[in-house]
Motif scaffolding. Structure first.
Motif, PDB file in Angstrom:
ATOM      1  N   PRO A 198      31.311 -12.415  28.636  1.00  0.00           N
ATOM      2  CA  PRO A 198      29.985 -12.289  28.040  1.00  0.00           C
ATOM      3  C   PRO A 198      29.125 -10.990  28.139  1.00  0.00           C
ATOM      4  O   PRO A 198      28.804 -10.758  29.403  1.00  0.00           O
ATOM      5  CB  PRO A 198      29.147 -13.449  28.142  1.00  0.00           C
ATOM      6  N   PRO A 199      28.951 -10.332  27.319  1.00  0.00           N
ATOM      7  CA  PRO A 199      28.040  -8.888  27.438  1.00  0.00           C
ATOM      8  C   PRO A 199      26.775  -9.067  27.545  1.00  0.00           C
ATOM      9  O   PRO A 199      26.144 -10.226  27.439  1.00  0.00           O
ATOM     10  CB  PRO A 199      28.174  -8.164  26.305  1.00  0.00           C
ATOM     11  N   PRO A 200      25.962  -8.247  28.552  1.00  0.00           N
ATOM     12  CA  PRO A 200      24.639  -8.407  28.695  1.00  0.00           C
ATOM     13  C   PRO A 200      23.715  -8.458  27.519  1.00  0.00           C
ATOM     14  O   PRO A 200      22.804  -9.001  27.518  1.00  0.00           O
ATOM     15  CB  PRO A 200      24.387  -7.091  29.526  1.00  0.00           C
ATOM     16  N   PHE A 201      24.207  -7.944  26.280  1.00  0.00           N
ATOM     17  CA  PHE A 201      23.452  -7.833  25.140  1.00  0.00           C
ATOM     18  C   PHE A 201      24.412  -7.667  24.046  1.00  0.00           C
ATOM     19  O   PHE A 201      25.724  -7.088  24.291  1.00  0.00           O
ATOM     20  CB  PHE A 201      22.471  -6.932  25.002  1.00  0.00           C
ATOM     21  N   ILE A 202      23.948  -8.203  22.776  1.00  0.00           N
ATOM     22  CA  ILE A 202      24.874  -8.121  21.633  1.00  0.00           C
ATOM     23  C   ILE A 202      23.995  -7.572  20.560  1.00  0.00           C
ATOM     24  O   ILE A 202      22.839  -7.593  20.337  1.00  0.00           O
ATOM     25  CB  ILE A 202      25.594  -9.332  21.159  1.00  0.00           C
ATOM     26  N   ILE A 203      24.693  -6.768  19.607  1.00  0.00           N
ATOM     27  CA  ILE A 203      24.018  -5.961  18.593  1.00  0.00           C
ATOM     28  C   ILE A 203      24.663  -6.567  17.256  1.00  0.00           C
ATOM     29  O   ILE A 203      25.708  -6.502  16.869  1.00  0.00           O
ATOM     30  CB  ILE A 203      24.159  -4.537  18.562  1.00  0.00           C
ATOM     31  N   LEU A 204      23.892  -6.952  16.410  1.00  0.00           N
ATOM     32  CA  LEU A 204      24.258  -7.637  15.074  1.00  0.00           C
ATOM     33  C   LEU A 204      23.703  -6.287  14.066  1.00  0.00           C
ATOM     34  O   LEU A 204      22.797  -6.129  13.882  1.00  0.00           O
ATOM     35  CB  LEU A 204      23.698  -8.967  14.731  1.00  0.00           C
ATOM     36  N   ASN A 205      24.766  -6.019  13.180  1.00  0.00           N
ATOM     37  CA  ASN A 205      24.739  -5.190  12.305  1.00  0.00           C
ATOM     38  C   ASN A 205      24.091  -5.760  10.933  1.00  0.00           C
ATOM     39  O   ASN A 205      24.889  -6.698  10.460  1.00  0.00           O
ATOM     40  CB  ASN A 205      26.062  -4.337  11.830  1.00  0.00           C
ATOM     41  N   MET A 206      23.026  -5.622  10.585  1.00  0.00           N
ATOM     42  CA  MET A 206      22.374  -6.640   9.664  1.00  0.00           C
ATOM     43  C   MET A 206      22.270  -5.785   8.324  1.00  0.00           C
ATOM     44  O   MET A 206      21.708  -6.319   7.318  1.00  0.00           O
ATOM     45  CB  MET A 206      20.917  -6.917   9.999  1.00  0.00           C
ATOM     46  N   GLN A 207      22.674  -4.547   8.204  1.00  0.00           N
ATOM     47  CA  GLN A 207      22.427  -3.611   6.982  1.00  0.00           C
ATOM     48  C   GLN A 207      23.292  -4.042   5.833  1.00  0.00           C
ATOM     49  O   GLN A 207      23.096  -3.631   4.563  1.00  0.00           O
ATOM     50  CB  GLN A 207      22.671  -2.225   7.171  1.00  0.00           C
ATOM     51  N   MET A 208      24.324  -4.880   6.074  1.00  0.00           N
ATOM     52  CA  MET A 208      25.024  -5.485   5.122  1.00  0.00           C
ATOM     53  C   MET A 208      24.271  -6.434   4.240  1.00  0.00           C
ATOM     54  O   MET A 208      24.661  -7.102   3.247  1.00  0.00           O
ATOM     55  CB  MET A 208      26.427  -6.048   5.457  1.00  0.00           C
ATOM     56  N   TRP A 209      23.140  -7.039   4.773  1.00  0.00           N
ATOM     57  CA  TRP A 209      22.380  -8.228   4.281  1.00  0.00           C
ATOM     58  C   TRP A 209      21.129  -7.650   3.556  1.00  0.00           C
ATOM     59  O   TRP A 209      20.386  -6.647   4.024  1.00  0.00           O
ATOM     60  CB  TRP A 209      21.763  -9.134   5.168  1.00  0.00           C
ATOM     61  N   LYS A 210      20.856  -8.436   2.461  1.00  0.00           N
ATOM     62  CA  LYS A 210      19.611  -7.985   1.729  1.00  0.00           C
ATOM     63  C   LYS A 210      18.631  -8.851   2.171  1.00  0.00           C
ATOM     64  O   LYS A 210      18.819 -10.087   2.620  1.00  0.00           O
ATOM     65  CB  LYS A 210      19.741  -8.361   0.352  1.00  0.00           C
ATOM     66  N   SER A 211      17.228  -8.399   2.446  1.00  0.00           N
ATOM     67  CA  SER A 211      16.297  -9.030   3.193  1.00  0.00           C
ATOM     68  C   SER A 211      16.039 -10.476   2.298  1.00  0.00           C
ATOM     69  O   SER A 211      15.655 -11.495   3.002  1.00  0.00           O
ATOM     70  CB  SER A 211      14.837  -8.497   3.016  1.00  0.00           C
TER      71      SER A 211
END
Length: 287
Positions: A198-211
């Protein structure tokens, strides 16, 4: 006689002190943090005749694609001391130590140059010579300029077995960005696991989603028997094609924008996560 030595506060400690001692509704950090752009001077030697030092100037443009994540990375590492060793396994121990030293020394242009020269490939940015000066333009997407270089940290693996014995690739270990070979059989998948724990932090790419498609943003995730909490985010202004960032310290949210004069401000409420580019979740201590 006892002589007391006073240790200089880190940037993180200065920001934490600002939050602790704040009584105003609006509060900003006392000096700019990671300002947009930058000019880096390289001393190249001396001219043989005049003995005048010769310098090479490097001008940085459109650095917001890395600025926000550099700020988030710094806060995560300073707020979680044990993470330095883990991140050092992927970015290099010397890189992590020098990165923290530069941030605490307010040497922000060198911080950016460290990331560009140490972590990025030349294909990830444009460079050109203008009037005997090198110009590096980081215009583009922050996922291409920053998070792409952290893929090993967050890489996952998943095993699968096809029911068709004639399948050209019956057993597969699926790594991130692996292309699947299809056949007429049914494929059974195992649980996806982190390749290096398990990494210390994870980054989720949210640009594929519309608000409007996001009914809510989860503040906690359970992954690989660990709990992750939302501690940061990067925001994207489509009209200005500009990135900024928000992060949490001691339960308080701050907003960073390298283009502002007061570019680090304390928010009186959590940020509006409507223009999301990324969500950053930090691993909580394992009980």
């Amino acid at each position: 006689m006892n002589i007391e030595t006073h240790r200089t506060k880190t940037l993180f400690e200065e920001i934490r002190a600002l939050i602790k001692n704040n009584d105003d509704e609006y509060c900003s950090f006392w000096r700019p943090v990671l300002p947009w752009g930058g000019v880096y001077i390289i001393r190249a030697g001396q001219k043989a005749v005049s003995c005048i030092p010769l310098y090479v100037k490097v001008s940085l443009k459109n650095t917001c694609t890395i600025d926000g994540f550099l700020m988030l990375l710094y806060v995560i590492l300073r707020d979680n001391h044990t993470f330095c060793r883990e991140v050092g396994l992927f970015l290099g121990k010397q890189f992590v130590e020098y990165f923290l030293y530069l941030m605490d020394s307010y040497d922000y242009t060198t911080v950016k140059m460290l990331w560009i020269w140490d972590r990025m490939s030349k294909r990830q940015y444009r460079s050109a010579i203008h009037q005997a000066a090198l110009e590096i333009d980081l215009f583009g997407n922050e996922h291409e300029n920053f998070t792409k270089n952290l893929e090993n940290l967050m890489s996952t693996i998943q095993e699968s077995l096809c029911s068709n014995w004639c399948c050209p690739s019956r057993f597969q270990e699926l790594l991130q960005n692996t292309i699947n070979i299809k056949c007429s059989g049914l494929r059974e998948f195992s649980h996806r696991e982190f390749s290096y724990g398990p990494p210390p932090f994870i980054i989720l790419n949210m640009q594929m989603w519309k608000s409007e498609d996001l009914s809510y943003v989860p503040y906690h995730l359970a992954l690989s028997d660990h709990r992750y909490s939302l501690e940061g985010a990067t925001l994207f202004n489509k009209e200005e094609h500009h990135y900024s960032a928000a992060f949490q310290i001691d339960g308080y949210w701050m907003h960073y924008d390298g283009l502002r004069t007061d570019n680090l401000i304390l928010l009186n409420k959590p940020p509006e996560l409507l223009l999301l580019s990324s969500l950053v979740y930090v691993r909580a201590p394992h009980n």
